[in-house]
Design a protein around this motif. Structure first.
Motif, PDB file in Angstrom:
ATOM      1  N   ASP A 244       0.772  -1.214  -0.201  1.00 31.12           N
ATOM      2  CA  ASP A 244       0.121   0.018  -0.141  1.00 31.12           C
ATOM      3  C   ASP A 244       0.892   1.289   0.146  1.00 31.12           C
ATOM      4  O   ASP A 244       0.491   2.257  -0.721  1.00 31.12           O
ATOM      5  CB  ASP A 244      -1.072   0.100   1.251  1.00 31.12           C
ATOM      6  CG  ASP A 244      -2.008  -1.179   1.164  1.00 31.12           C
ATOM      7  OD1 ASP A 244      -2.204  -1.552   0.094  1.00 31.12           O
ATOM      8  OD2 ASP A 244      -2.717  -1.437   2.141  1.00 31.12           O
ATOM      9  N   PHE A 245       1.881   1.351   1.007  1.00 29.14           N
ATOM     10  CA  PHE A 245       2.844   2.316   0.938  1.00 29.14           C
ATOM     11  C   PHE A 245       3.535   2.562  -0.605  1.00 29.14           C
ATOM     12  O   PHE A 245       3.620   3.657  -0.995  1.00 29.14           O
ATOM     13  CB  PHE A 245       4.092   2.038   1.881  1.00 29.14           C
ATOM     14  CG  PHE A 245       5.122   3.056   1.902  1.00 29.14           C
ATOM     15  CD1 PHE A 245       5.123   4.329   2.512  1.00 29.14           C
ATOM     16  CD2 PHE A 245       6.324   2.633   1.355  1.00 29.14           C
ATOM     17  CE1 PHE A 245       6.122   5.337   2.431  1.00 29.14           C
ATOM     18  CE2 PHE A 245       7.378   3.767   1.268  1.00 29.14           C
ATOM     19  CZ  PHE A 245       7.285   4.892   1.615  1.00 29.14           C
ATOM     20  N   SER A 246       3.829   1.490  -1.164  1.00 28.91           N
ATOM     21  CA  SER A 246       4.721   1.805  -2.500  1.00 28.91           C
ATOM     22  C   SER A 246       3.706   2.293  -3.251  1.00 28.91           C
ATOM     23  O   SER A 246       3.855   3.352  -4.215  1.00 28.91           O
ATOM     24  CB  SER A 246       4.864   0.555  -3.067  1.00 28.91           C
ATOM     25  OG  SER A 246       6.022  -0.162  -1.932  1.00 28.91           O
ATOM     26  N   GLN A 247       2.394   1.617  -3.572  1.00 31.46           N
ATOM     27  CA  GLN A 247       1.244   2.356  -4.165  1.00 31.46           C
ATOM     28  C   GLN A 247       1.063   3.906  -4.252  1.00 31.46           C
ATOM     29  O   GLN A 247       0.999   4.737  -4.960  1.00 31.46           O
ATOM     30  CB  GLN A 247       0.015   1.500  -4.323  1.00 31.46           C
ATOM     31  CG  GLN A 247      -0.990   2.003  -5.398  1.00 31.46           C
ATOM     32  CD  GLN A 247      -2.140   1.048  -5.306  1.00 31.46           C
ATOM     33  OE1 GLN A 247      -2.336   0.057  -4.588  1.00 31.46           O
ATOM     34  NE2 GLN A 247      -3.213   1.490  -5.989  1.00 31.46           N
ATOM     35  N   MET A 248       0.749   4.274  -2.853  1.00 32.48           N
ATOM     36  CA  MET A 248       0.556   5.473  -2.352  1.00 32.48           C
ATOM     37  C   MET A 248       1.579   6.470  -2.746  1.00 32.48           C
ATOM     38  O   MET A 248       1.319   7.388  -3.144  1.00 32.48           O
ATOM     39  CB  MET A 248      -0.054   5.370  -0.948  1.00 32.48           C
ATOM     40  CG  MET A 248      -1.520   4.729  -0.794  1.00 32.48           C
ATOM     41  SD  MET A 248      -1.509   4.798   0.820  1.00 32.48           S
ATOM     42  CE  MET A 248      -2.128   6.479   1.353  1.00 32.48           C
ATOM     43  N   MET A 249       2.757   5.938  -2.496  1.00 34.88           N
ATOM     44  CA  MET A 249       3.934   6.701  -2.675  1.00 34.88           C
ATOM     45  C   MET A 249       3.924   7.198  -4.118  1.00 34.88           C
ATOM     46  O   MET A 249       4.187   8.397  -4.630  1.00 34.88           O
ATOM     47  CB  MET A 249       5.195   6.197  -2.387  1.00 34.88           C
ATOM     48  CG  MET A 249       6.614   6.805  -2.904  1.00 34.88           C
ATOM     49  SD  MET A 249       6.744   8.154  -1.719  1.00 34.88           S
ATOM     50  CE  MET A 249       8.078   7.612  -0.583  1.00 34.88           C
ATOM     51  N   GLY A 250       3.881   6.139  -5.131  1.00 34.23           N
ATOM     52  CA  GLY A 250       3.928   6.491  -6.535  1.00 34.23           C
ATOM     53  C   GLY A 250       2.849   7.424  -7.193  1.00 34.23           C
ATOM     54  O   GLY A 250       2.986   8.244  -7.643  1.00 34.23           O
TER      55      GLY A 250
END
Length: 384
Positions: A244-250
Motif C-alpha cells: 500500500d505504501f509503495s502504491q500510495m507513494m507512487g
C-alpha cells in the motif's frame, strides 16, 4: 535522558573493534598507540574521536569520493511500529562509527528518534527542527535566511536535527498558504530540498526519519531524498502495508512530478526485513517480497532481539551500550546484523557515487555558461 547539549558519552572501543572498523592491521595499532597513548597500563581503549583520528593517521577514514554528491537517504514506511526509527538510528550510528560524516534528521513530529538521541522533545525549540523551513512559506523574502542548524552529538561525525510536536503545525501552514499565497504554497515540496542544499556539503550522507503518513512535510522530505529505504517486518500485515505504501507513494509523487514537470527518482531503493524470526510466516513473506520487489529487496535482515529493547529502554542504540548494561552476546549479534545491512546500503550508495564521478568526468566543461543541473529521473511506480 539528557537535556539538549548535555554531556552524553559514547562507549570506548577495544583494539579488535577499531581494527574491524578501520580495516587496518595490529602493527598499525601498535604504532599509533605508541605515539599517542604511550605509558598507559592495561588494555588501551579508544574514544570514537580517537578511532577516527587513528583512521585519519593512516588515511583510511572513508568519505564520499571527489566529484560525488552527498547522498540523502529517507527511511520511510506507512505502517507505524515497522522498525523505521530504530533502523534509522542504528544505520546512522553504524555509518558514523565507520568514519562517515552523517547528518541525522528526525522528520516525525512524534519525536521518537529525538528521544532516543537523548533530547526531551518539550525542550526542543521549533527553529531547531525542520518546521523552521515551512515558517517561510508565505514570506518568499525569508527563503534565503540561515538554514536549520544541525546540532553536534556525542558521536564524532554525527550531527542531528531534532523534531518536536510543533512540526505538526507545518502542515497547517502549507494548507493555509494555499489559500493566501498559492504560488509559494505550490512549491512546498521543494523547501526541504533547498534548505538541505545549503548545509549538506559537510556530510557524506543524510539520513531522514519520516512520519508514517503522507503529510505535506513527509512528502517534502521524500521528495528531497536521493535514496529510499523501506523497513519491513516479515509478517503478512506489514507486507500488505508495504505494498500500500509503495502504491500510495507512487500516486502522490506522480502528482508532484506533474506539477514540477520533472520525473523523480530514488537511487538506491532498498526494502529490508527487520524484526525477523525463524517462523514459516517469515519464510513466506521473504519469498513474496523477493518476487514483488526483486533486487530491491535485500537478503540482509535484522532479527528480533532483546538487545534492541533493552538498549532502547536506556535511550541508546546497541552501538552505544556496554556489556554491563545489555547482555554482551546478544548486543554483539544485534550489532552484526546492522553491520551487514549498513554494508549492503553502502554498496548501493557506492554504486551511485561511482556513476556520479563517471558522469562528471564525461561531462564537457563549458566556459561561457554554467553546466546544467542533471535531471532527476524515475519513480517508485515500477517497483511496487
Amino acid at each position: 535522558m539528557n537535556e539538549p547539549l548535555e554531556a552524553r558519552q559514547m562507549r570506548l572501543f577495544r583494539q579488535k573493534e577499531v581494527l574491524e572498523l578501520s580495516g587496518l592491521k595490529p602493527h598499525h595499532w601498535r604504532t599509533w598507540v605508541a605515539s599517542h597513548r604511550a605509558g598507559e597500563v592495561g588494555e588501551v581503549r579508544l574514544t570514537i574521536e580517537e578511532v577516527h583520528q587513528f583512521m585519519e593517521a593512516f588515511k583510511v577514514r572513508p568519505s564520499k569520493p571527489a566529484g560525488a554528491k552527498t547522498l540523502r537517504l529517507v527511511i520511510a514506511q506507512l505502517k507505524g511500529g515497522a522498525g523505521k526509527t530504530m533502523t534509522t538510528l542504528h544505520l546512522a550510528h553504524n555509518l558514523a562509527c565507520r568514519g562517515y560524516r552523517v547528518l541525522l534528521i528526525d522528520g516525525d513530529p512524534q519525536g521518537t528518534l529525538t528521544t532516543l538521541c537523548g533530547w526531551r522533545s518539550e525542550a526542543v525549540r521549533p527553529e531547531q527542527t525542520m518546521a523552521a523551513v515551512f515558517e517561510r512559506i508565505d514570506s518568499p523574502e525569508l527563503i534565503e535566511e540561515m538554514p536549520v542548524q544541525p546540532q553536534k552529538t556525542h558521536i564524532d561525525g554525527l550531527d542531528f536535527i531534532p523534531a518536536s510536536l510543533e512540526m505538526i503545525g507545518s502542515d497547517f501552514l502549507v494548507a493555509s498558504a494555499f489559500m493566501s499565497s498559492p504560488a509559494s504554497a505550490r512549491r512546498f515540496y521543494t523547501f526541504i530540498d533547498e534548505d538541505l542544499k545549503r548545509i549538506e556539503g559537510a556530510y557524506d550522507l543524510v539520513l531522514i526519519d519520516t512520519s508514517p503518513s503522507f503529510s505535506f512535510t513527509a512528502l517534502a522530505m521524500m521528495w528531497a531524498a536521493d535514496g529510499l529505504l523501506v523497513p519491513m517486518p516479515p509478517n503478512l500485515p506489514d507486507y500488505r502495508a508495504t505494498l500500500d505504501f509503495s502504491q500510495m507513494m507512487g500516486e502522490n509523487v506522480a502528482k508532484l512530478e506533474k506539477a514540477a514537470n520533472i520525473t523523480k527518482t530514488w537511487d538506491p531503493v532498498i526494502f529490508a526485513h527487520v524484526r525477523s524470526d525463524l517462523t514459516q510466516t517469515t519464510a513466506l513473506v521473504r519469498s513474496l517480497s523477493a518476487d514483488t520487489f526483486g533486487t530491491h529487496r535485500v537478503e540482509e535482515s535484522v532479527p528480533s532481539s532483546s538487545a534492541f529493547v533493552n538498549a532502547a529502554s536506556r535511550f541508546r542504540s546497541v552501538y552505544e551500550v556496554t556489556g554491563a548494561e545489555v547482555d554482551a552476546r546478544s548486543s554483539r549479534r544485534a550489532r552484526e546484523a546492522y553491520d551487514a545491512l549498513a554494508q549492503r546500503v553502502l554498496q548501493s550508495v557506492g554504486s551511485v557515487w561511482a556513476r556520479q564521478v563517471a558522469e562528471g568526468q564525461k561531462r564537457p566543461v563549458v566556459d561561457s555558461e554554467p553546466a546544467a543541473e542533471p535531471t532527476e529521473s524515475a519513480s517508485l511506480v515500477g517497483v511496487a
